[in-house]
Design an enzyme around this catalytic site. Structure first.
Site, PDB file in Angstrom:
ATOM      1  CG  ASP A  67      -1.797   1.198   1.353  1.00  0.00           C
ATOM      2  OD1 ASP A  67      -1.689   2.113   0.509  1.00  0.00           O
ATOM      3  OD2 ASP A  67      -2.608   1.241   2.301  1.00  0.00           O
ATOM      4  CB  VAL A  68       1.944   3.590  -2.690  1.00  0.00           C
ATOM      5  CG1 VAL A  68       2.555   2.519  -3.573  1.00  0.00           C
ATOM      6  CG2 VAL A  68       0.587   4.046  -3.222  1.00  0.00           C
ATOM      7  CG  ASN A  94       0.826   3.690 -13.160  1.00  0.00           C
ATOM      8  OD1 ASN A  94       0.305   4.336 -14.060  1.00  0.00           O
ATOM      9  ND2 ASN A  94       0.297   2.554 -12.699  1.00  0.00           N
ATOM     10  CE1 TYR A 156      -6.583  10.196 -12.439  1.00  0.00           C
ATOM     11  CE2 TYR A 156      -7.510  11.793 -13.972  1.00  0.00           C
ATOM     12  CZ  TYR A 156      -6.654  10.742 -13.712  1.00  0.00           C
ATOM     13  OH  TYR A 156      -5.862  10.248 -14.718  1.00  0.00           O
ATOM     14  CE  LYS A 160      -2.991  10.848 -12.380  1.00  0.00           C
ATOM     15  NZ  LYS A 160      -1.809   9.982 -12.148  1.00  0.00           N
ATOM     16  CB  THR A 194     -11.307   2.963 -21.339  1.00  0.00           C
ATOM     17  OG1 THR A 194     -10.120   2.186 -21.204  1.00  0.00           O
ATOM     18  CG2 THR A 194     -10.956   4.441 -21.230  1.00  0.00           C
TER      19      THR A 194
END
Length: 274
Positions: A67-68, A94, A156, A160, A194
């Protein structure tokens, strides 16, 4: 002969960490880096999925479930790499969360998404850098979403946009050490998100994506991976602190989608007052 061919690969002898690599774009990036000669440590959640990706790549990959958002987990990943390989050349930040209800997002949702998308990248970089030498590179995943406004979203795209900024800041900090920091910003890419929206039909995703990407489709994860692989080589040694759009032309268009006013009036004029 096989050893000679391996030594000629662009990333031969280099060691990489890719976070968020148990699925989607992260797994595609890991596959490309390994294919170009790097030893790749995949970091992510979901042991079964992550191990399956690593096994599919072969001997040049291994997976660590972590878990980052945990400093201890990041320490464990970095320590593992240093102990196993004695070096760390490439860090790809990422890992990503898409929890986002726009203006209606709760404080907990803000914390949750920023912790994964932004803070984990900063802390992973902080902890990796002491083990990275001259010529190493940190590559952050940005997004076209961090460059434009969009209804119904807030966290989000904010994460970014901030990722692009810390890329610039960290690039300045690390330049004296000979460590480069870059970001790569995909547009719509074939990934779990997607896939979900298109019911798993890539032709549907391409047909919808063609309206917004001049190259006429959505991207593929390996296309993101190939650009990241190039940036990690010495051929990109004069690049740092910048964002590279890998977006099929998405970011070159304005709200008019690259169509002239004359064309829009021809299409919509009679219906504009309806």
């Amino acid at each position: 002969m096989a050893q000679e061919q391996a030594s000629q690969l662009a990333l031969a002898g280099k060691v990489a960490i890719v976070t968020g690599a148990s699925q989607g774009i992260g797994s595609d990036i890991a596959k490309v880096l390994a294919g170009d000669g790097a030893q790749v440590v995949l970091v992510g959640l979901g042991a079964d999925a992550g191990q399956a990706v690593a096994q599919g790549i072969g001997d040049s990959a291994c997976f660590i479930e972590a878990d980052v958002t945990s400093d201890e987990a990041i320490d464990r990943c970095v320590d593992f790499v240093v102990e196993k390989f004695g070096r760390l050349d490439i860090l790809v930040n990422n890992a990503c969360s898409y929890v986002d209800q726009g203006l209606g997002s709760s404080r907990d949702q803000w914390f949750q998404t920023l912790n994964v998308n932004l803070i984990s990248a900063a802390i992973f970089t902080q902890k990796a850098v002491p083990h990275m030498g001259k010529g190493s590179v940190v590559i952050n995943l940005g997004s076209t979403g961090g460059k434009f406004g969009a209804a119904g979203r807030a966290i989000y795209p904010a994460s970014k946009a901030a990722m692009l900024q810390i890329t610039r800041n960290f690039a300045v900090d690390l330049a004296p050490k000979g460590i480069r920091v870059l970001s790569v910003s995909p547009a719509w890419t074939w990934s779990p998100a997607t896939q979900s929206m298109s019911a798993g039909n890539i032709e549907v995703a391409d047909a919808v994506g063609a309206h917004f990407h001049p190259l006429g489709r959505v991207g593929r994860g390996e296309e993101i991976g190939h650009v990241i692989s190039f940036l990690a080589t010495d051929k990109a040694s004069w690049m740092t602190g910048v964002d590279i759009p890998v977006d099929g032309g998405f970011s070159m268009l304005g709200p008019d989608q690259g169509v002239s006013p004359r064309e829009w009036f021809a299409r919509l004029g009679p219906d504009a007052l309806a």
